[in-house]
Design a protein around this motif. Structure first.
Motif, PDB file in Angstrom:
ATOM      1  N   PHE A 134       0.587  -1.502  -0.247  1.00 15.29           N
ATOM      2  CA  PHE A 134      -0.027  -0.087   0.044  1.00 15.29           C
ATOM      3  C   PHE A 134       0.982   1.298   0.075  1.00 15.29           C
ATOM      4  O   PHE A 134       2.238   1.376   0.474  1.00 15.29           O
ATOM      5  CB  PHE A 134      -1.016  -0.420   1.646  1.00 15.29           C
ATOM      6  CG  PHE A 134      -1.688  -0.876   0.827  1.00 15.29           C
ATOM      7  CD1 PHE A 134      -3.071  -0.658   0.590  1.00 15.29           C
ATOM      8  CD2 PHE A 134      -1.573  -2.296   1.633  1.00 15.29           C
ATOM      9  CE1 PHE A 134      -4.525  -2.188   0.656  1.00 15.29           C
ATOM     10  CE2 PHE A 134      -2.798  -3.416   1.566  1.00 15.29           C
ATOM     11  CZ  PHE A 134      -3.565  -2.971   0.672  1.00 15.29           C
ATOM     12  N   ASP A 138      -0.339   6.713   2.951  1.00 12.84           N
ATOM     13  CA  ASP A 138      -1.897   5.827   3.391  1.00 12.84           C
ATOM     14  C   ASP A 138      -1.452   5.336   4.387  1.00 12.84           C
ATOM     15  O   ASP A 138      -2.387   5.863   5.433  1.00 12.84           O
ATOM     16  CB  ASP A 138      -2.155   5.026   2.650  1.00 12.84           C
ATOM     17  CG  ASP A 138      -3.403   5.980   1.383  1.00 12.84           C
ATOM     18  OD1 ASP A 138      -3.995   6.601   1.745  1.00 12.84           O
ATOM     19  OD2 ASP A 138      -3.191   5.781  -0.118  1.00 12.84           O
ATOM     20  N   TRP A 151      -7.185   0.813   8.021  1.00 14.24           N
ATOM     21  CA  TRP A 151      -6.605   0.219   6.953  1.00 14.24           C
ATOM     22  C   TRP A 151      -7.042   1.240   5.878  1.00 14.24           C
ATOM     23  O   TRP A 151      -8.107   1.068   5.419  1.00 14.24           O
ATOM     24  CB  TRP A 151      -7.363  -1.579   7.111  1.00 14.24           C
ATOM     25  CG  TRP A 151      -6.575  -2.688   5.227  1.00 14.24           C
ATOM     26  CD1 TRP A 151      -7.038  -2.634   5.269  1.00 14.24           C
ATOM     27  CD2 TRP A 151      -4.926  -2.646   6.227  1.00 14.24           C
ATOM     28  NE1 TRP A 151      -5.929  -3.537   4.513  1.00 14.24           N
ATOM     29  CE2 TRP A 151      -4.632  -3.409   5.178  1.00 14.24           C
ATOM     30  CE3 TRP A 151      -3.919  -1.742   6.575  1.00 14.24           C
ATOM     31  CZ2 TRP A 151      -3.571  -3.868   5.122  1.00 14.24           C
ATOM     32  CZ3 TRP A 151      -2.948  -2.688   6.271  1.00 14.24           C
ATOM     33  CH2 TRP A 151      -2.732  -3.682   5.596  1.00 14.24           C
ATOM     34  N   SER A 155      -6.999   6.214  -1.693  1.00  9.07           N
ATOM     35  CA  SER A 155      -6.052   7.419  -1.295  1.00  9.07           C
ATOM     36  C   SER A 155      -6.925   9.208  -2.186  1.00  9.07           C
ATOM     37  O   SER A 155      -7.702   8.265  -2.636  1.00  9.07           O
ATOM     38  CB  SER A 155      -4.488   7.197  -1.834  1.00  9.07           C
ATOM     39  OG  SER A 155      -3.719   7.947  -1.378  1.00  9.07           O
ATOM     40  N   SER A 339      -9.934  -4.130   0.530  1.00 13.61           N
ATOM     41  CA  SER A 339      -9.477  -4.047   0.388  1.00 13.61           C
ATOM     42  C   SER A 339      -8.297  -5.122  -0.812  1.00 13.61           C
ATOM     43  O   SER A 339      -6.746  -5.369  -0.927  1.00 13.61           O
ATOM     44  CB  SER A 339      -7.909  -3.743   1.427  1.00 13.61           C
ATOM     45  OG  SER A 339      -7.864  -4.392   1.532  1.00 13.61           O
ATOM     46  N   GLU A 341      -6.900  -7.153  -4.049  1.00 15.41           N
ATOM     47  CA  GLU A 341      -6.527  -5.609  -5.138  1.00 15.41           C
ATOM     48  C   GLU A 341      -7.830  -6.190  -6.208  1.00 15.41           C
ATOM     49  O   GLU A 341      -7.880  -5.502  -6.764  1.00 15.41           O
ATOM     50  CB  GLU A 341      -5.267  -6.820  -5.583  1.00 15.41           C
ATOM     51  CG  GLU A 341      -4.968  -5.880  -6.418  1.00 15.41           C
ATOM     52  CD  GLU A 341      -3.469  -6.634  -7.358  1.00 15.41           C
ATOM     53  OE1 GLU A 341      -3.473  -8.047  -7.861  1.00 15.41           O
ATOM     54  OE2 GLU A 341      -2.791  -6.049  -7.741  1.00 15.41           O
ATOM     55  N   GLN A 344     -10.983  -4.167  -4.902  1.00 18.87           N
ATOM     56  CA  GLN A 344     -10.411  -2.309  -5.427  1.00 18.87           C
ATOM     57  C   GLN A 344     -10.464  -1.705  -6.679  1.00 18.87           C
ATOM     58  O   GLN A 344     -10.334  -1.158  -6.691  1.00 18.87           O
ATOM     59  CB  GLN A 344      -8.282  -2.302  -4.595  1.00 18.87           C
ATOM     60  CG  GLN A 344      -8.977  -1.206  -2.834  1.00 18.87           C
ATOM     61  CD  GLN A 344      -7.162  -1.123  -2.810  1.00 18.87           C
ATOM     62  OE1 GLN A 344      -6.980  -0.207  -3.624  1.00 18.87           O
ATOM     63  NE2 GLN A 344      -7.573  -0.634  -1.805  1.00 18.87           N
ATOM     64  N   SER A 356      -5.272   2.817  -2.992  1.00 21.20           N
ATOM     65  CA  SER A 356      -4.168   2.723  -2.054  1.00 21.20           C
ATOM     66  C   SER A 356      -3.260   1.457  -2.342  1.00 21.20           C
ATOM     67  O   SER A 356      -2.281   1.899  -1.747  1.00 21.20           O
ATOM     68  CB  SER A 356      -4.824   2.340  -0.404  1.00 21.20           C
ATOM     69  OG  SER A 356      -5.731   0.858  -0.373  1.00 21.20           O
ATOM     70  N   ARG A 357      -3.304   0.462  -3.696  1.00 20.20           N
ATOM     71  CA  ARG A 357      -2.738  -0.342  -3.687  1.00 20.20           C
ATOM     72  C   ARG A 357      -2.143  -0.181  -4.845  1.00 20.20           C
ATOM     73  O   ARG A 357      -2.246   0.739  -5.390  1.00 20.20           O
ATOM     74  CB  ARG A 357      -3.598  -1.656  -3.654  1.00 20.20           C
ATOM     75  CG  ARG A 357      -3.686  -2.348  -2.751  1.00 20.20           C
ATOM     76  CD  ARG A 357      -4.400  -3.701  -3.503  1.00 20.20           C
ATOM     77  NE  ARG A 357      -4.455  -4.692  -3.084  1.00 20.20           N
ATOM     78  CZ  ARG A 357      -3.349  -5.401  -1.721  1.00 20.20           C
ATOM     79  NH1 ARG A 357      -2.447  -5.904  -2.418  1.00 20.20           N
ATOM     80  NH2 ARG A 357      -4.514  -6.637  -0.995  1.00 20.20           N
TER      81      ARG A 357
END
Ligand code: GLC
Length: 430
Positions: A134, A138, A151, A155, A339, A341, A344, A356-357
């Protein structure tokens, strides 16, 4: 007579046994039929967020519940302003018996919520390898003292939007400095290509403080140094930053109404087609695709003074687990799900929010839809911070009040920022 006297007793006795049988049968039904059904009811996990985003979460909610039939994720809608949602969570936690199992936190609430003891430390749930996937800003924004309390999910960073078609018509390059932004705006207005040059968030609310952090950074100034707690609001550079904002209105580049605009008002004005430049968060990019200016705008890092760096205010949202929840394991499963992959990626593709990843900024599907994401990563990695201090809400309130007083001509920029600096220093000394 005798018979008559004896009659009521057997009748009473048979009614009594019948009632007892009925009660017994009811108890059996409750124990073996109703209770098991109830105990299989999904666990309710509640979270509250701004209404605009709650609607965008509906597909995640459905996908999560399909994968986790034992959990009922309930998303409660709140007004579309970060401070109002913060106030609602704050009063729920202060009053005790909060209904929220999860808290969807703006990055700037973390120190206050963690210091108040309203959030669980997530350190035990995650390992370093996971954390490293991440964005650093963040993750850091989720830490307070030795714990990790939020968590990251999406972003955010403030950007400059500009109309590619209008700049092209006027033969102009996108501006790099504050002076170039004013100049390009005026040229476009003078040539009748745009009614307004530049729109920004000037209403007295959190978005004003977030936007001002970028103007400060671009002038080489700062608000509060988080290490030393030194306050920089009364420096000459900070005063020049506020003077720049006033100048946009004084020169007719920004409408006088900017002092009452939040993100959504400025987005609509830009989308309506008569504005050349806009300061806003990346979420506007996807929404503006459905407007009259589709295909005719781009984003770039915010302008800056010669010799200073441009600043994108670090924003963003993530989930924390309420300390008061009776279902921390189920709450964690929501964090894990959103969260991932794949989830997201889907959310970013559908909404244009910023992941955020780190890997998703260069993800094939995402870049195919949003070619500016690799560039966005650079801007967000260099983000300007709002002070990560437990008294942030009060510090922001002081700044908002004095910025607004200057923008509405009640105080000069110098008077406003000197008073704001004094009040902030005494707040931090308490
Ligand atoms: C965006 C940002 C958030 C900020 C808010 C201000 O939602 O992500 O960090 O506080 O805007 O309006």
């Amino acid at each position: 007579m005798l018979v008559l006297k004896r009659l009521p007793f057997p009748k009473f006795r048979s009614t009594f046994w019948r009632w007892l049988g009925l009660v017994y049968a009811t108890l059996l039904i409750i124990q073996f039929i109703i209770l098991p059904v109830f105990s299989q009811q999904p666990v309710k996990i509640r979270v509250m967020m701004q209404a605009l985003e709650a609607a965008q979460w509906e597909p995640i909610e459905a996908a999560f519940e399909a994968d986790n039939p034992d959990i009922d994720l309930e998303i409660i809608k709140a007004p579309n302003a970060t401070n109002l949602v913060e106030d609602l969570y704050t009063s729920a936690f202060l009053l005790g018996d909060s209904p929220y199992d999860l808290v969807y936190l703006d990055i700037v609430w973390v120190p206050k919520f963690a210091a108040a003891g309203w959030l669980q430390d997530l350190s035990d749930f995650v390992d370093e390898a996971e954390i490293n996937q991440f964005l650093k800003g963040d993750i850091e924004g989720g830490r307070y003292q030795d714990g990790l309390y939020r968590w990251p999910f999406r972003s955010d960073g403030g950007m400059l939007y500009y109309r590619t078609d209008l700049l092209e018509k006027a033969g102009l390059q996108p501006p790099e400095t504050f002076a170039e932004l004013l100049e390009a705006s005026q040229t476009l207005q003078d040539q009748g290509l745009a009614e307004w040059g530049y729109v920004w968030q000037g209403k007295q609310y959190e978005g004003l403080a977030a936007m001002f952090v970028e103007i400060l950074a671009g002038h080489g100034a700062y608000w509060v140094n988080p290490e030393t707690l030194e306050v920089g609001l009364d420096s000459d550079e900070a005063i020049a930053a506020l003077e720049f904002l006033k100048e946009t209105v004084a020169q007719g580049i920004s409408p006088a109404g900017v002092t009452t605009y939040a993100e959504e008002e400025t987005r609509r004005l830009f989308q309506s087609g008569n504005t050349a430049f806009l300061r806003n968060w990346p979420y506007v990019f996807a929404l503006a695709e459905d407007s009259d200016i589709a295909g005719n705008y781009a984003i770039k890092p915010m302008v800056h003074a010669p010799g200073a760096d441009s600043g994108a205010c670090q924003g963003g949202w993530g989930l924390g687990i309420a300390k008061s929840t009776k279902h921390p394991e189920e709450a964690w499963r929501v964090l894990e799900f959103i969260s991932s992959e794949a989830n997201q990626r889907e959310f970013v593709l559908a909404t244009g929010y910023v992941p955020s990843r780190i890997s998703l900024f260069t993800d094939e599907a995402i870049v195919a839809k949003y070619p500016h994401y690799p560039e966005l990563l650079k801007a967000i990695e260099n983000a300007a911070l709002r002070p990560p201090i437990a008294q942030y809400a009060q510090a922001s309130d002081i700044l908002q009040r004095y910025l607004s007083a200057a923008l509405t001509n009640k105080l000069t920029p110098s008077q406003a920022l000197k008073t704001a600096a004094r009040e902030t220093r005494s707040l931090l000394a308490r």
